[in-house]
Design an enzyme around this catalytic site. Structure first.
Site, mmCIF file in Angstrom:
data_model
loop_
_atom_site.group_PDB
_atom_site.id
_atom_site.type_symbol
_atom_site.label_atom_id
_atom_site.label_comp_id
_atom_site.label_asym_id
_atom_site.label_seq_id
_atom_site.Cartn_x
_atom_site.Cartn_y
_atom_site.Cartn_z
ATOM 1 C CE LYS A 1 -4.341 -1.575 2.032
ATOM 2 N NZ LYS A 1 -5.351 -1.301 3.055
ATOM 3 C CE LYS B 1 -8.816 -9.504 -3.069
ATOM 4 N NZ LYS B 1 -8.254 -9.526 -1.726
ATOM 5 C CE LYS C 1 -11.362 0.043 -1.109
ATOM 6 N NZ LYS C 1 -11.438 -1.383 -0.720
#
Ligand code: TRP
Length: 334
Positions: free
Chosen positions: A114, A197, A200
């Site tokens: 992230k 996957k 968002k």
């Protein structure tokens, strides 16, 4: 005997859940409320680990909660609440932070993934300590098991380590939870990039099916899903990831096993198949969207439902925290 307790959380970071969230988490949460004492929270404290607009956070927290109820979580049976409404989450997170080694926290791979998006030094310390807050979420409720996707395994390991460490240092306080890894078959990939996957942060909106989307755009996205240049409909993850993903979606939503679907579509084109996948998605999502809209139409009532959930959650979390505070040596408050 008391039912085993489950706890799970979902982030309010989008204006709708997508199919991956629905099949991979929400729908299975609904099933678990039949057999478990279920606690589900909308983790707004986790959402602010990355830059977040207050108005968007407020809207998305309500949208997330409304979708949980709309998807079938029954407020009578499940405790559905907003994480920040229960102050104990932040309090326990701090205490656990002080039990966590720097190296141990630095090994969490999700931070690496992230923070790469922001540049590691621009990422917040909260993003770094995110898994410790998650451990607090779980340990506060003495959860026996935690339904999560396989990507959360490492956070569950940390939760268990921190729970055991605390119990060892300060005396038996926490139930050590088991991961309940949600079914692999329901792993849904991006329609435009079937190797990734559905998430968002993925390729483009065209790759994602949102629960709150209207039937028209849903159908269009499925008709345009990336497949391959063959014509045969069969399950072959490696060579036909797009078709395999659509088969998985169709199977998960209709309950028909994949081999039966493959047999049914033998000799048929991708077009017919995709149309039927689209209908399955629309049939599953439309009632949830309608109920969500209704819940969002009466904000006061939705907030009241969340207040009830918070009160029930606080009763449990408060009991755990009273014990934790005493064990670490904090003086009692009068
Ligand atoms: N980290 C989880 C995710 O991204 C969300 C989460 C936060 C969670 N707290 C939790 C999941 C507690 C299970 C239990 O999916």
């Amino acid at each position: 005997m008391a039912r085993p307790r489950v706890l799970s959380g979902i982030q309010p970071t989008a204006d709708s859940f997508h199919l991956g969230n629905y099949l991979g988490a929400v729908r299975q949460w609904v099933t678990l409320q039949e057999t478990h004492d279920a606690f589900y929270c909308v983790v707004d404290l986790h959402a602010i680990t990355v830059p977040t607009e207050p108005a968007a956070l407020r809207r998305r927290t309500r949208v997330a909660a409304a979708q949980l109820f709309a998807a079938g979580l029954d407020p009578e049976r499940s405790t559905v609440f907003v994480q920040s409404h229960v102050r104990e989450h932040a309090e326990l997170a701090w205490i656990l932070t002080c039990q966590t080694g720097m190296g141990e926290a630095a090994r969490m791979t999700q931070f690496k993934d992230k923070s790469a998006r922001y540049g590691e030094s621009a990422a917040s310390v909260g993003l770094f300590t995110y898994p410790i807050l998650q451990a607090a979420d779980i340990l506060l409720y003495q959860a026996d098991s935690v339904p999560v996707g396989a990507d959360q395994k490492q956070h569950l390991e940390l939760t268990r380590d921190l729970g055991q460490r605390f119990n060892h240092r300060f005396g038996d306080t926490f139930t050590i939870p088991e991961p309940y890894i949600l079914k692999e078959v329901e792993k849904i990939t991006d329609l435009q990039d079937p190797s990734a996957k559905m998430s968002k942060s993925s390729s483009s909106p065209a790759g994602i099916l949102d629960v709150l989307e209207q039937p028209g755009p849903l159908r269009k996205k499925i008709m345009r899903a990336v497949t391959d240049t063959e014509t045969e409909i069969r399950f072959d993850e490696e060579n036909k990831p797009g078709i395999s993903n659509l088969l998985r979606i169709q199977s998960a939503l209709t309950g028909t096993p994949i081999p039966d679907l493959v047999a049914r579509y033998a000799g048929q084109g991708y077009g017919t198949f995709k149309k039927e996948v689209a209908e399955a998605v629309v049939d599953a999502f439309a009632p949830i969207r309608e109920r969500t809209e209704k819940l969002l139409g009466d904000e006061a009532e939705l907030d009241r439902m969340l207040a009830v959930g918070a009160e029930r959650a606080r009763a449990v979390a408060g009991r755990t925290m009273a014990e934790v505070r005493d064990r670490v040596g904090f003086l009692p408050t009068s």
